[in-house]
Design a protein around this motif. Structure first.
Motif, short mmCIF file in Angstrom:
data_model
loop_
_atom_site.label_atom_id
_atom_site.label_comp_id
_atom_site.label_asym_id
_atom_site.label_seq_id
_atom_site.Cartn_x
_atom_site.Cartn_y
_atom_site.Cartn_z
N PRO A 66 9.46 22.16 9.88
CA PRO A 66 9.84 21.04 9.01
C PRO A 66 8.77 20.69 7.97
O PRO A 66 9.08 20.47 6.80
CB PRO A 66 10.05 19.88 10.00
CG PRO A 66 10.45 20.56 11.28
CD PRO A 66 9.65 21.83 11.31
N THR A 67 7.51 20.68 8.39
CA THR A 67 6.42 20.35 7.46
C THR A 67 6.31 21.40 6.37
O THR A 67 6.19 21.07 5.18
CB THR A 67 5.07 20.26 8.20
OG1 THR A 67 5.17 19.32 9.25
CG2 THR A 67 3.96 19.83 7.26
N ASP A 129 5.39 12.47 7.83
CA ASP A 129 5.45 13.56 8.80
C ASP A 129 4.13 13.73 9.53
O ASP A 129 4.08 13.83 10.76
CB ASP A 129 5.82 14.85 8.05
CG ASP A 129 5.55 16.10 8.87
OD1 ASP A 129 6.41 16.45 9.68
OD2 ASP A 129 4.47 16.71 8.70
N SER A 149 13.71 16.88 7.81
CA SER A 149 12.97 17.45 6.69
C SER A 149 13.90 17.72 5.51
O SER A 149 13.56 17.43 4.36
CB SER A 149 12.29 18.75 7.13
OG SER A 149 11.64 19.37 6.05
#
Length: 345
Positions: A66-67, A129, A149
């Motif tokens: 996701p990051t 995040d 995300s």
């Protein structure tokens, strides 16, 4: 500014045979070549550097997180700044004329605002995040999922595009300043005169997300410091496997937060002069000299070229990915599954 760097004194026109043409004030040959070199370097770094970031994250399965999807989307915004904004702004800055037509001027201004705000919103989402990852690393994977995300990416693109389109294609930005806007935008000009209301909205749109990021990263580093002290205090004691795992996860997340914190600081330093200058200018009667305005603009543009350099400096996996891509190994069938990390934890 010395005479060597100041635009030439002989008056010229952007379009010699066109009525209402802007006055052209080009730089002398030496500074002109140097400025083109500096601006071309920025545009090339923004395009190639961010292209490498996007290819790395999207190609290598190990980087699918996701990051990293947020980072890839941020790189896309910076890539588009390098493609659609910087080359044309470069000609305007050095030649002091706009040769690309009035319609493209509006489009260029929309892209400028939209992609830069998109970068800001991406960074704000990344800071949220990282805050969750550092403060609660074991629960983080269930909180910040790929779908979350994706939602952040959608918001970071849709809001800036809708905002810039609504402001610049409706003409709302220069309400009350029509005469000044008409005078500035002679034939061969592409200067946006924005009234006080919209400048204030722009400043708050920059200031509030930046403040949120500063607060979050301040908390992140406080938590990271506490975690480090706790690990040091238990260094001589035997840790259970779960505690050891938690320590490794926390260390990894802190390292990632530190790197992205540097990215946020670089963004703030790059954009703060432009934001403050725009605010002061609107309320002081547009008194900023043209060369000061251009310096502030290019300081902000160069941020799009800086992010890949930060990743290359702090992320060993990015350096390894670059080697794989540049050497052509990326075209091998097994390259997508390649291990880019020095260890598996």
């Amino acid at each position: 500014m010395s005479d060597h760097w100041s635009p030439a004194a002989v008056e010229q026109l952007c379009y010699e045979n066109v009525t209402g043409s802007c006055v052209k004030t080009p730089y002398s040959p030496g500074p002109r070549v140097l400025l083109y070199g500096v601006f071309v370097l920025g545009a090339v770094l923004a395009v190639l550097g961010n292209l490498l970031v996007m290819i790395s994250i999207l190609h290598f399965k190990q980087l699918h997180s996701p990051t990293n999807f947020l980072i890839a989307s941020l790189a896309c915004a910076d890539f588009l700044v390098g493609v659609t904004v910087m080359p044309f702004s470069m000609v305007r800055s050095v030649e002091s004329c706009w040769y690309f037509g009035r319609s493209f001027c509006t489009f260029h201004t929309c892209c400028d605002v939209a992609f830069c705000y998109s970068s800001l919103f991406h960074l704000c989402c990344i800071s949220i995040d990282r805050y969750i990852a550092v403060t609660d690393p074991l629960v983080y994977p269930t909180k910040f999922t790929v779908s979350v995300s994706g939602m952040c990416v959608s918001i970071s693109w849709i809001l800036p595009l809708v905002y810039s389109g609504a402001v610049f294609y409706t003409g709302a930005y220069d309400d009350g300043l029509e005469e000044l806007s008409s005078a500035v935008n002679c034939v061969g000009g592409c200067q946006t005169v924005v009234n006080q209301n919209w400048v204030l909205i722009d400043f708050l749109s920059f200031f509030i997300p930046t403040l949120v990021m500063v607060i979050l990263y301040s908390n992140i580093f406080l938590v990271a410091r506490q975690q480090a002290k706790k690990i040091e205090s238990t260094g001589g004691k035997t840790q259970s496997s779960s505690d050891s795992y938690k320590s490794r996860v926390a260390k990894r997340e802190r390292k990632a937060a530190k790197t992205l914190g540097v990215t946020v600081v670089a963004f703030t330093i790059s954009w703060l002069p432009y934001s403050i200058d725009s605010l002061i200018d609107a309320f002081m009667g547009f008194i900023t000299p043209a060369y000061i305005y251009e310096i502030c603009c290019w300081g902000a543009y160069y941020n799009s070229a800086v992010n890949p350099l930060i990743y290359a400096l702090f992320y060993p996996w990015f350096r390894k990915a670059i080697k794989v891509i540049v050497s052509g190994q990326v075209f091998q069938d097994s390259s997508a599954s390649m291990n880019l990390f020095s260890d598996q934890r």
